[in-house]
Scaffold this motif. Structure first.
Motif, PDB file in Angstrom:
ATOM      1  N   HIS A   4      58.270  64.379  39.854  1.00 35.79           N
ATOM      2  CA  HIS A   4      57.551  64.827  41.195  1.00 35.79           C
ATOM      3  C   HIS A   4      57.841  65.995  41.351  1.00 35.79           C
ATOM      4  O   HIS A   4      56.953  66.167  42.696  1.00 35.79           O
ATOM      5  CB  HIS A   4      58.882  63.804  41.574  1.00 35.79           C
ATOM      6  N   LEU A   8      54.945  67.833  43.347  1.00 35.92           N
ATOM      7  CA  LEU A   8      54.546  68.091  44.828  1.00 35.92           C
ATOM      8  C   LEU A   8      53.793  69.463  44.529  1.00 35.92           C
ATOM      9  O   LEU A   8      53.227  69.609  46.345  1.00 35.92           O
ATOM     10  CB  LEU A   8      55.839  68.550  45.306  1.00 35.92           C
ATOM     11  N   TYR A  11      49.868  69.365  44.312  1.00 33.18           N
ATOM     12  CA  TYR A  11      49.731  68.834  45.479  1.00 33.18           C
ATOM     13  C   TYR A  11      49.572  70.297  46.525  1.00 33.18           C
ATOM     14  O   TYR A  11      48.493  69.874  47.337  1.00 33.18           O
ATOM     15  CB  TYR A  11      50.759  67.786  45.942  1.00 33.18           C
ATOM     16  N   LEU A  39      57.805  69.574  50.870  1.00 33.72           N
ATOM     17  CA  LEU A  39      56.191  69.644  50.301  1.00 33.72           C
ATOM     18  C   LEU A  39      56.018  71.083  51.961  1.00 33.72           C
ATOM     19  O   LEU A  39      55.151  71.809  50.920  1.00 33.72           O
ATOM     20  CB  LEU A  39      55.471  68.801  50.876  1.00 33.72           C
ATOM     21  N   ALA A 148      52.748  63.328  53.659  1.00 36.44           N
ATOM     22  CA  ALA A 148      54.054  63.223  53.251  1.00 36.44           C
ATOM     23  C   ALA A 148      53.985  61.903  53.354  1.00 36.44           C
ATOM     24  O   ALA A 148      54.151  60.953  54.176  1.00 36.44           O
ATOM     25  CB  ALA A 148      54.606  64.131  53.656  1.00 36.44           C
ATOM     26  N   TRP A 171      54.683  58.030  47.360  1.00 42.45           N
ATOM     27  CA  TRP A 171      54.273  59.577  46.548  1.00 42.45           C
ATOM     28  C   TRP A 171      53.183  59.013  45.906  1.00 42.45           C
ATOM     29  O   TRP A 171      51.773  59.906  45.189  1.00 42.45           O
ATOM     30  CB  TRP A 171      55.579  59.756  46.100  1.00 42.45           C
TER      31      TRP A 171
END
Ligand code: ZN
Ligand code: ZN
Length: 410
Positions: A4, A8, A11, A39, A148, A171
């Motif tokens: 993750h 993140l 992204y 984020l 988000a 997500w």
């Protein structure tokens, strides 16, 4: 498989490089929900790495928003921070500050609040926000809207999952739909933009006079402004910076003529509008104006929305989205326009985008109006596309041909 944290970060890098395309020496203004802080930190890291001089983030908190409606007194709902929005508009005006909006609201946050208070608060905010919207819709600076995953939004989208699983699932959907789960998201967006630009070039060459929609509950003709321009994917802002204003974005869109819309249309997905859910919209247009409008759910909010001002009952955008878009393919209803508008063809009432009209920057307000460009303090998209909807382009000699975005682009 990427963790993750890695996703993140990928992204965040995508948002800084492809979304905003931040130039060294620029400032960045971010608005975000509190829950998006992880984020925001990754984005801030990549923004400074790209040479940003200062990143300023304004966080919002839904619990305090709710307190306003639970505790506020009658007269307070017409208040809005005009001073803040004027300052933001000032920052964007010369293109020196890039703008990032991170959304992740609970789509039903204000569902149980007094609809009159909600609509007054929305109206006050929209009208104070107008200077910002003008700078954004005229692309004074590079800007981008992203999403988000937040616990409240995740619960709304996946009501049957445990809170942690719901957040994970949201997500995962965001990473997939934004291509952030690919090994090279920035490269993927370059290819995607190329495909979208090929599609806008094709539609611009057609010079359609109108689009005709036929489907269950829909029989609608949308006349386009004569000098319309189809846009989609990355756009060059007036400060010379190429940015992707929405991530994800699968649409190509142009400017309807504010007086040339006739017929009836039914929505195909729910619409989350400033904390209220609206579903089952049916409207009838005459000479461009909504003369009958109703909704199965959220009817009062919908009616108040289209009564905001004269332009709120007329169209400002018409967009084609292939039915096979990744957002549509995910099968998820996000209850958030940024995603849902990329799952289906849509229309928007309210303010039109200057980039959809040839030389609009050089036209006086009355010339824009005469050309058919709509203005309003709102801009709200809702979905009308489905597998059963046929869209034809009406050519200038009166013929028609399929204009549906059949092919998956990019
Ligand atoms: Zn759109
Ligand atoms: Zn729109």
């Amino acid at each position: 498989m990427a963790t993750h944290t890695e996703l993140l970060d990928r992204y965040a890098e995508l948002v800084v490089k492809s979304g905003l395309n931040i130039r060294a020496g620029q400032q960045v203004l971010i608005t975000a929900p509190l829950e998006a802080v992880d984020l925001v930190r990754r984005i801030t890291f990549h923004a400074y790495k790209a040479g940003a001089t200062l990143v300023t983030t304004l966080y919002s908190d839904e619990q305090t928003t709710l307190m306003r409606f639970e505790q506020g007194h009658g007269a307070s709902f017409d208040a809005a921070p005009a001073w803040l929005f004027n300052g933001m508009a000032e920052a964007f005006k010369d293109g020196s500050t890039a703008r990032l909006a991170i959304i992740g609201e609970d789509p039903a946050l204000l569902a149980n609040q007094n609809p009159d208070h909600v609509s007054r608060a929305n109206r006050a905010r929209s009208s104070a926000y107008k200077p910002v919207i003008e700078q954004i819709t005229s692309f004074a600076t590079n800007w981008c809207v992203i999403s988000a995953a937040t616990p409240a939004h995740a619960k709304n989208v996946f009501p049957n999952l445990a809170p942690e699983k719901a957040l994970e699932a949201l997500w995962a959907a965001i990473f997939k739909c934004t291509r952030a789960d690919l090994p090279d998201p920035v490269g993927a967006w370059e290819a995607h933009t190329k495909a979208l630009h090929a599609r806008t070039a094709m539609l611009n060459a057609k010079r359609y006079a109108a689009l005709k929609y036929k489907g269950p509950g829909t029989d609608l003709t949308i006349g386009l402004v004569d000098d319309h321009i189809w846009a989609g994917g990355a756009s060059t802002a007036r400060n010379g910076i190429l940015c992707n204003p929405n991530i994800p974005s699968e649409e190509v869109f142009t400017m309807p003529h504010r007086e040339r819309v006739e017929g009836t249309v039914r929505s195909t997905k729910p619409l989350s509008y400033q904390g209220s859910m609206i579903d089952g919209i049916r409207v009838r247009f005459e000479k461009g104006r909504i003369v009958e409008g109703t909704a199965e759910k959220g009817r009062d909010v919908f009616r108040k929305m289209i009564e905001t001002d004269d332009g709120a009952a007329r169209l400002g955008e018409v967009a084609l989205v292939p039915h096979s878009s990744p957002i549509s393919a995910s099968g998820i209803v996000f209850n958030e326009t940024l995603f849902d508008e990329n799952a289906a063809s849509h229309i928007a009432v309210g303010q039109a985008y200057g980039q959809n009209l040839t030389n609009s920057a050089t036209l006086a307000p009355e010339q824009k109006l005469a050309a058919g460009m709509n203005t309003s303090i709102i801009h709200v998209d809702w979905m009308i596309g489905s597998a059963e909807l046929d869209v034809d382009g009406v050519t200038r000699d009166g013929g028609s041909e399929p204009a549906h975005a059949q092919r998956r682009v990019g």
